[in-house]
Scaffold this motif. Structure first.
Motif, PDB file in Angstrom:
ATOM      1  N   GLN A  57       0.932  -1.244   0.020  1.00 47.41           N
ATOM      2  CA  GLN A  57      -0.012  -0.037  -0.061  1.00 47.41           C
ATOM      3  C   GLN A  57       0.887   1.196   0.122  1.00 47.41           C
ATOM      4  O   GLN A  57       1.560   1.430   0.877  1.00 47.41           O
ATOM      5  CB  GLN A  57      -0.751  -0.079   1.286  1.00 47.41           C
ATOM      6  N   HIS A  58       0.741   2.113  -1.150  1.00 46.04           N
ATOM      7  CA  HIS A  58       1.613   3.374  -1.317  1.00 46.04           C
ATOM      8  C   HIS A  58       0.790   4.433  -0.768  1.00 46.04           C
ATOM      9  O   HIS A  58      -0.302   4.445  -1.575  1.00 46.04           O
ATOM     10  CB  HIS A  58       2.269   3.333  -2.694  1.00 46.04           C
ATOM     11  N   LEU A  82       4.440  -2.421   3.495  1.00 49.47           N
ATOM     12  CA  LEU A  82       4.410  -3.960   3.106  1.00 49.47           C
ATOM     13  C   LEU A  82       4.000  -4.788   4.465  1.00 49.47           C
ATOM     14  O   LEU A  82       4.796  -4.843   5.428  1.00 49.47           O
ATOM     15  CB  LEU A  82       5.622  -4.725   2.395  1.00 49.47           C
ATOM     16  N   VAL A  83       3.004  -5.435   4.434  1.00 54.40           N
ATOM     17  CA  VAL A  83       2.537  -6.297   5.497  1.00 54.40           C
ATOM     18  C   VAL A  83       1.962  -7.839   4.942  1.00 54.40           C
ATOM     19  O   VAL A  83       1.509  -7.830   3.870  1.00 54.40           O
ATOM     20  CB  VAL A  83       1.542  -5.644   6.331  1.00 54.40           C
ATOM     21  N   PRO A 124       8.591  -2.874   7.482  1.00 54.29           N
ATOM     22  CA  PRO A 124       7.186  -2.809   6.884  1.00 54.29           C
ATOM     23  C   PRO A 124       6.985  -1.322   6.315  1.00 54.29           C
ATOM     24  O   PRO A 124       6.149  -1.562   5.499  1.00 54.29           O
ATOM     25  CB  PRO A 124       6.149  -3.131   7.886  1.00 54.29           C
ATOM     26  N   VAL A 125       7.928  -0.548   6.269  1.00 52.62           N
ATOM     27  CA  VAL A 125       7.718   0.832   5.624  1.00 52.62           C
ATOM     28  C   VAL A 125       8.929   1.210   4.763  1.00 52.62           C
ATOM     29  O   VAL A 125      10.093   1.046   5.324  1.00 52.62           O
ATOM     30  CB  VAL A 125       7.371   1.896   6.722  1.00 52.62           C
ATOM     31  N   LEU A 126       8.808   1.292   3.545  1.00 50.46           N
ATOM     32  CA  LEU A 126       9.691   1.300   2.395  1.00 50.46           C
ATOM     33  C   LEU A 126       9.544   2.644   1.903  1.00 50.46           C
ATOM     34  O   LEU A 126       8.663   3.243   1.762  1.00 50.46           O
ATOM     35  CB  LEU A 126       9.771   0.465   1.334  1.00 50.46           C
ATOM     36  N   GLY A 168      13.942  -2.087  -4.824  1.00 48.13           N
ATOM     37  CA  GLY A 168      14.017  -0.923  -3.907  1.00 48.13           C
ATOM     38  C   GLY A 168      14.709  -1.100  -2.824  1.00 48.13           C
ATOM     39  O   GLY A 168      15.483  -0.166  -2.100  1.00 48.13           O
ATOM     40  N   VAL A 169      14.878  -2.169  -2.130  1.00 52.38           N
ATOM     41  CA  VAL A 169      15.432  -2.595  -0.779  1.00 52.38           C
ATOM     42  C   VAL A 169      16.968  -3.137  -1.069  1.00 52.38           C
ATOM     43  O   VAL A 169      17.884  -2.580  -0.466  1.00 52.38           O
ATOM     44  CB  VAL A 169      14.607  -3.679   0.000  1.00 52.38           C
ATOM     45  N   PHE A 170      17.102  -4.016  -2.155  1.00 51.52           N
ATOM     46  CA  PHE A 170      18.327  -4.690  -2.237  1.00 51.52           C
ATOM     47  C   PHE A 170      19.009  -4.283  -3.552  1.00 51.52           C
ATOM     48  O   PHE A 170      20.325  -4.280  -3.523  1.00 51.52           O
ATOM     49  CB  PHE A 170      18.226  -6.153  -2.294  1.00 51.52           C
TER      50      PHE A 170
END
Length: 288
Positions: A57-58, A82-83, A124-126, A168-170
Protein backbone atom coordinates in the motif's frame (compact mmCIF):
# COMPACT_ATOMS: atom_id res chain seq x y z
CA UNK A 1 3.11 6.05 -14.59
CA UNK A 2 2.12 7.14 -11.08
CA UNK A 3 0.44 10.20 -12.59
CA UNK A 4 -1.42 7.99 -15.08
CA UNK A 5 -2.62 5.79 -12.23
CA UNK A 6 -3.87 8.78 -10.26
CA UNK A 7 -5.57 10.22 -13.35
CA UNK A 8 -7.36 6.90 -13.79
CA UNK A 9 -9.31 7.81 -10.66
CA UNK A 10 -10.43 5.97 -7.58
CA UNK A 11 -11.16 2.36 -8.39
CA UNK A 12 -11.24 -1.15 -6.93
CA UNK A 13 -10.96 -4.48 -8.67
CA UNK A 14 -10.79 -8.14 -7.75
CA UNK A 15 -8.99 -10.20 -10.40
CA UNK A 16 -11.03 -13.37 -10.78
CA UNK A 17 -9.13 -16.00 -12.75
CA UNK A 18 -9.63 -19.71 -13.09
CA UNK A 19 -7.36 -21.87 -10.94
CA UNK A 20 -4.54 -23.22 -13.08
CA UNK A 21 -3.79 -26.94 -13.35
CA UNK A 22 -0.15 -25.96 -12.78
CA UNK A 23 -0.36 -23.54 -9.82
CA UNK A 24 1.48 -20.23 -9.90
CA UNK A 25 2.92 -18.94 -6.65
CA UNK A 26 2.94 -15.14 -6.94
CA UNK A 27 -0.36 -13.66 -8.04
CA UNK A 28 -2.23 -10.36 -7.71
CA UNK A 29 -5.66 -11.04 -6.23
CA UNK A 30 -7.01 -7.48 -6.14
CA UNK A 31 -5.93 -3.87 -6.51
CA UNK A 32 -7.26 -0.40 -5.87
CA UNK A 33 -6.75 3.34 -5.60
CA UNK A 34 -8.75 4.78 -2.71
CA UNK A 35 -9.18 7.73 -0.41
CA UNK A 36 -10.34 7.72 3.21
CA UNK A 37 -11.56 10.89 4.86
CA UNK A 38 -13.14 11.46 8.30
CA UNK A 39 -14.20 7.83 8.70
CA UNK A 40 -13.42 4.70 10.67
CA UNK A 41 -10.80 2.75 8.74
CA UNK A 42 -8.80 0.06 10.54
CA UNK A 43 -7.39 -3.33 9.53
CA UNK A 44 -6.14 -5.83 12.12
CA UNK A 45 -3.59 -8.27 10.69
CA UNK A 46 -4.77 -11.06 12.97
CA UNK A 47 -8.45 -10.71 12.02
CA UNK A 48 -8.38 -11.21 8.27
CA UNK A 49 -8.74 -14.98 8.14
CA UNK A 50 -6.15 -17.74 8.29
CA UNK A 51 -5.22 -17.93 4.59
CA UNK A 52 -1.88 -16.12 4.11
CA UNK A 53 -1.56 -13.13 1.80
CA UNK A 54 0.23 -9.79 1.64
CA UNK A 55 -0.68 -6.15 1.07
CA UNK A 56 1.43 -3.48 -0.64
CA UNK A 57 0.00 0.00 0.00
CA UNK A 58 1.60 3.24 -1.19
CA UNK A 59 0.54 6.61 0.26
CA UNK A 60 0.00 9.40 -2.28
CA UNK A 61 -1.65 12.02 -0.06
CA UNK A 62 -2.51 12.54 3.59
CA UNK A 63 -1.34 10.18 6.30
CA UNK A 64 -2.12 6.74 7.68
CA UNK A 65 -0.71 4.94 10.69
CA UNK A 66 0.76 1.47 11.15
CA UNK A 67 1.31 -0.31 14.46
CA UNK A 68 3.63 -3.19 13.61
CA UNK A 69 4.76 -5.65 16.27
CA UNK A 70 4.81 -2.91 18.90
CA UNK A 71 6.36 -0.17 16.73
CA UNK A 72 4.38 2.80 15.38
CA UNK A 73 4.93 4.14 11.86
CA UNK A 74 3.57 7.21 10.04
CA UNK A 75 2.53 6.43 6.47
CA UNK A 76 3.11 9.77 4.77
CA UNK A 77 3.25 10.51 1.00
CA UNK A 78 6.05 8.53 -0.62
CA UNK A 79 5.95 5.73 1.95
CA UNK A 80 5.16 2.19 0.83
CA UNK A 81 3.77 -0.26 3.40
CA UNK A 82 4.31 -4.03 3.10
CA UNK A 83 2.51 -6.36 5.51
CA UNK A 84 1.62 -10.04 5.53
CA UNK A 85 -1.39 -11.78 7.02
CA UNK A 86 -1.84 -13.20 9.56
CA UNK A 87 0.50 -11.01 11.60
CA UNK A 88 0.35 -8.78 14.66
CA UNK A 89 -0.15 -5.35 13.12
CA UNK A 90 -2.87 -2.75 12.54
CA UNK A 91 -3.02 0.00 9.95
CA UNK A 92 -5.60 2.71 10.26
CA UNK A 93 -6.75 6.29 9.70
CA UNK A 94 -6.71 8.57 12.71
CA UNK A 95 -9.95 10.28 13.65
CA UNK A 96 -10.62 13.23 11.34
CA UNK A 97 -7.75 12.28 9.02
CA UNK A 98 -7.38 11.99 5.25
CA UNK A 99 -5.47 9.23 3.50
CA UNK A 100 -5.10 8.42 -0.20
CA UNK A 101 -3.19 5.38 -1.43
CA UNK A 102 -3.00 2.69 -4.08
CA UNK A 103 -2.65 -0.94 -3.12
CA UNK A 104 -2.14 -4.48 -4.34
CA UNK A 105 -3.12 -7.70 -2.59
CA UNK A 106 -1.07 -10.79 -3.48
CA UNK A 107 -0.98 -14.44 -2.50
CA UNK A 108 1.21 -17.45 -3.22
CA UNK A 109 4.18 -18.84 -1.35
CA UNK A 110 6.78 -17.17 -3.61
CA UNK A 111 5.18 -13.77 -3.03
CA UNK A 112 5.24 -14.46 0.71
CA UNK A 113 8.86 -15.64 0.61
CA UNK A 114 9.95 -12.46 -1.16
CA UNK A 115 7.94 -10.38 1.29
CA UNK A 116 9.64 -12.06 4.24
CA UNK A 117 13.11 -11.32 2.80
CA UNK A 118 12.16 -7.66 2.38
CA UNK A 119 10.57 -7.39 5.83
CA UNK A 120 13.53 -9.03 7.55
CA UNK A 121 15.91 -6.62 5.86
CA UNK A 122 14.01 -3.32 5.74
CA UNK A 123 10.89 -3.60 7.88
CA UNK A 124 7.29 -2.86 6.84
CA UNK A 125 7.71 0.75 5.62
CA UNK A 126 9.80 1.40 2.50
CA UNK A 127 10.85 4.49 0.57
CA UNK A 128 11.21 3.56 -3.10
CA UNK A 129 13.22 5.51 -5.64
CA UNK A 130 11.20 6.93 -8.57
CA UNK A 131 12.04 4.07 -11.00
CA UNK A 132 10.86 1.41 -8.55
CA UNK A 133 7.77 3.41 -7.61
CA UNK A 134 6.94 3.81 -11.29
CA UNK A 135 7.13 0.03 -11.75
CA UNK A 136 4.90 -0.54 -8.73
CA UNK A 137 2.35 1.97 -10.01
CA UNK A 138 2.43 0.29 -13.44
CA UNK A 139 1.61 -3.06 -11.86
CA UNK A 140 -1.30 -1.50 -9.96
CA UNK A 141 -2.67 0.32 -13.03
CA UNK A 142 -2.42 -2.84 -15.15
CA UNK A 143 -4.20 -4.83 -12.44
CA UNK A 144 -7.04 -2.28 -12.50
CA UNK A 145 -7.37 -2.04 -16.28
CA UNK A 146 -6.26 -5.32 -17.90
CA UNK A 147 -9.10 -7.07 -19.76
CA UNK A 148 -9.93 -10.73 -19.00
CA UNK A 149 -6.64 -11.52 -17.26
CA UNK A 150 -5.22 -15.04 -17.36
CA UNK A 151 -3.42 -16.73 -14.45
CA UNK A 152 -0.12 -16.06 -16.17
CA UNK A 153 -0.88 -12.36 -16.57
CA UNK A 154 -1.82 -11.84 -12.92
CA UNK A 155 1.31 -13.75 -11.94
CA UNK A 156 3.42 -11.42 -14.10
CA UNK A 157 1.85 -8.46 -12.31
CA UNK A 158 2.59 -10.05 -8.93
CA UNK A 159 6.23 -10.63 -9.77
CA UNK A 160 6.51 -7.11 -11.19
CA UNK A 161 5.25 -5.61 -7.94
CA UNK A 162 7.47 -7.77 -5.73
CA UNK A 163 10.49 -7.19 -7.97
CA UNK A 164 10.01 -3.42 -7.69
CA UNK A 165 10.09 -3.72 -3.89
CA UNK A 166 13.04 -6.12 -4.03
CA UNK A 167 15.07 -3.74 -6.18
CA UNK A 168 14.08 -0.83 -3.98
CA UNK A 169 15.47 -2.61 -0.91
CA UNK A 170 18.35 -4.69 -2.28
CA UNK A 171 19.12 -3.45 -5.78
CA UNK A 172 20.30 0.02 -4.78
CA UNK A 173 23.09 -1.40 -2.66
CA UNK A 174 26.41 -1.36 -4.45
CA UNK A 175 28.92 -4.06 -3.44
CA UNK A 176 31.12 -1.48 -1.72
CA UNK A 177 28.15 -0.17 0.26
CA UNK A 178 27.13 -3.63 1.40
CA UNK A 179 30.63 -4.71 2.49
CA UNK A 180 30.95 -5.31 6.20
CA UNK A 181 34.07 -4.76 8.30
CA UNK A 182 36.17 -7.97 8.31
CA UNK A 183 35.41 -8.69 11.96
CA UNK A 184 31.68 -8.49 11.31
CA UNK A 185 32.04 -10.66 8.20
CA UNK A 186 33.68 -13.34 10.36
CA UNK A 187 30.84 -13.21 12.84
CA UNK A 188 28.10 -13.36 10.20
CA UNK A 189 29.80 -16.31 8.51
CA UNK A 190 30.19 -18.10 11.83
CA UNK A 191 26.52 -17.55 12.70
CA UNK A 192 25.31 -18.90 9.35
CA UNK A 193 27.59 -21.94 9.64
CA UNK A 194 26.67 -22.73 13.26
CA UNK A 195 22.98 -21.96 13.73
CA UNK A 196 22.46 -25.22 15.61
CA UNK A 197 25.09 -24.28 18.21
CA UNK A 198 24.88 -21.98 21.21
CA UNK A 199 25.61 -18.49 19.88
CA UNK A 200 26.02 -16.35 22.98
CA UNK A 201 27.10 -12.75 22.52
CA UNK A 202 30.35 -13.41 24.41
CA UNK A 203 31.27 -16.13 21.92
CA UNK A 204 30.58 -13.87 18.95
CA UNK A 205 32.57 -11.05 20.56
CA UNK A 206 35.55 -13.41 20.89
CA UNK A 207 35.32 -14.24 17.19
CA UNK A 208 35.34 -10.53 16.40
CA UNK A 209 38.25 -10.08 18.86
CA UNK A 210 36.44 -7.32 20.74
CA UNK A 211 35.10 -6.72 24.20
CA UNK A 212 31.44 -7.58 24.61
CA UNK A 213 30.24 -3.97 24.88
CA UNK A 214 32.35 -2.76 21.97
CA UNK A 215 31.26 -5.69 19.82
CA UNK A 216 27.56 -5.07 20.48
CA UNK A 217 27.92 -1.40 19.47
CA UNK A 218 29.93 -2.18 16.33
CA UNK A 219 27.71 -5.06 15.24
CA UNK A 220 24.48 -3.12 15.75
CA UNK A 221 25.86 -0.16 13.80
CA UNK A 222 27.02 -2.35 10.89
CA UNK A 223 24.05 -4.73 10.66
CA UNK A 224 21.18 -2.62 11.96
CA UNK A 225 20.30 -5.29 14.53
CA UNK A 226 21.70 -6.37 17.86
CA UNK A 227 23.68 -9.64 17.76
CA UNK A 228 20.92 -11.58 19.52
CA UNK A 229 18.23 -10.23 17.17
CA UNK A 230 20.41 -11.06 14.17
CA UNK A 231 20.90 -14.64 15.35
CA UNK A 232 17.16 -15.05 15.90
CA UNK A 233 16.39 -13.60 12.45
CA UNK A 234 18.80 -16.04 10.82
CA UNK A 235 17.42 -18.98 12.79
CA UNK A 236 13.84 -18.19 11.87
CA UNK A 237 14.75 -17.73 8.20
CA UNK A 238 16.49 -21.13 8.17
CA UNK A 239 13.55 -22.73 9.99
CA UNK A 240 11.12 -21.22 7.49
CA UNK A 241 13.08 -22.67 4.57
CA UNK A 242 13.17 -26.10 6.22
CA UNK A 243 9.42 -26.00 6.85
CA UNK A 244 8.68 -25.19 3.21
CA UNK A 245 11.36 -27.27 1.49
CA UNK A 246 11.36 -30.45 3.62
CA UNK A 247 9.01 -32.72 5.54
CA UNK A 248 11.07 -32.50 8.75
CA UNK A 249 9.20 -32.46 12.03
CA UNK A 250 9.13 -29.46 14.33
CA UNK A 251 11.55 -31.08 16.80
CA UNK A 252 14.18 -31.76 14.14
CA UNK A 253 13.91 -28.24 12.71
CA UNK A 254 14.22 -26.79 16.22
CA UNK A 255 17.39 -28.83 16.78
CA UNK A 256 18.95 -27.80 13.46
CA UNK A 257 18.25 -24.11 14.01
CA UNK A 258 19.48 -23.81 17.59
CA UNK A 259 16.24 -23.61 19.56
CA UNK A 260 16.22 -25.26 22.98
CA UNK A 261 13.26 -27.49 22.20
CA UNK A 262 10.25 -27.86 19.92
CA UNK A 263 7.89 -26.03 22.29
CA UNK A 264 10.12 -22.96 22.55
CA UNK A 265 10.69 -22.95 18.80
CA UNK A 266 6.92 -23.11 18.17
CA UNK A 267 6.29 -20.27 20.63
CA UNK A 268 8.89 -17.98 19.05
CA UNK A 269 7.85 -18.88 15.51
CA UNK A 270 4.19 -18.15 16.23
CA UNK A 271 5.07 -14.78 17.76
CA UNK A 272 7.22 -13.70 14.81
CA UNK A 273 5.32 -15.31 11.91
CA UNK A 274 1.76 -15.21 13.23
CA UNK A 275 1.19 -18.98 12.96
CA UNK A 276 2.48 -22.22 14.50
CA UNK A 277 5.18 -23.96 12.40
CA UNK A 278 3.00 -26.76 10.99
CA UNK A 279 0.12 -24.35 10.41
CA UNK A 280 2.54 -22.05 8.58
CA UNK A 281 3.72 -24.94 6.40
CA UNK A 282 0.17 -26.04 5.57
CA UNK A 283 -1.19 -22.58 4.77
CA UNK A 284 1.77 -21.65 2.54
CA UNK A 285 1.16 -24.68 0.39
CA UNK A 286 -2.56 -23.99 0.31
CA UNK A 287 -1.82 -20.42 -0.84
CA UNK A 288 0.46 -21.71 -3.59
Amino acid sequence: MLTTLLNNGFDLRRLAVQRSAAPLHCMVVSAGYEQRRNEVYSWDGMKRGTAPFLVIQHTTFGEGRLDYAGTQHRLTPGKTMLVTMPHTHRYYLERGGHWEYFWLLLNGREALRLAREILDSAGPVLTLDPPQLDRLATAALDALTIADPSPGQVSVLGYAAMAALHDGVFGARRPDDAALPPAMERVVGFVDDNLAAALHVERLANIAEMSRAHFVRRFTSALGQSPSDFVLTRRLARAERLLLATEMGVGEIARLTGFANANYFAKVFRKRRGAAPLEYRATRFEAG
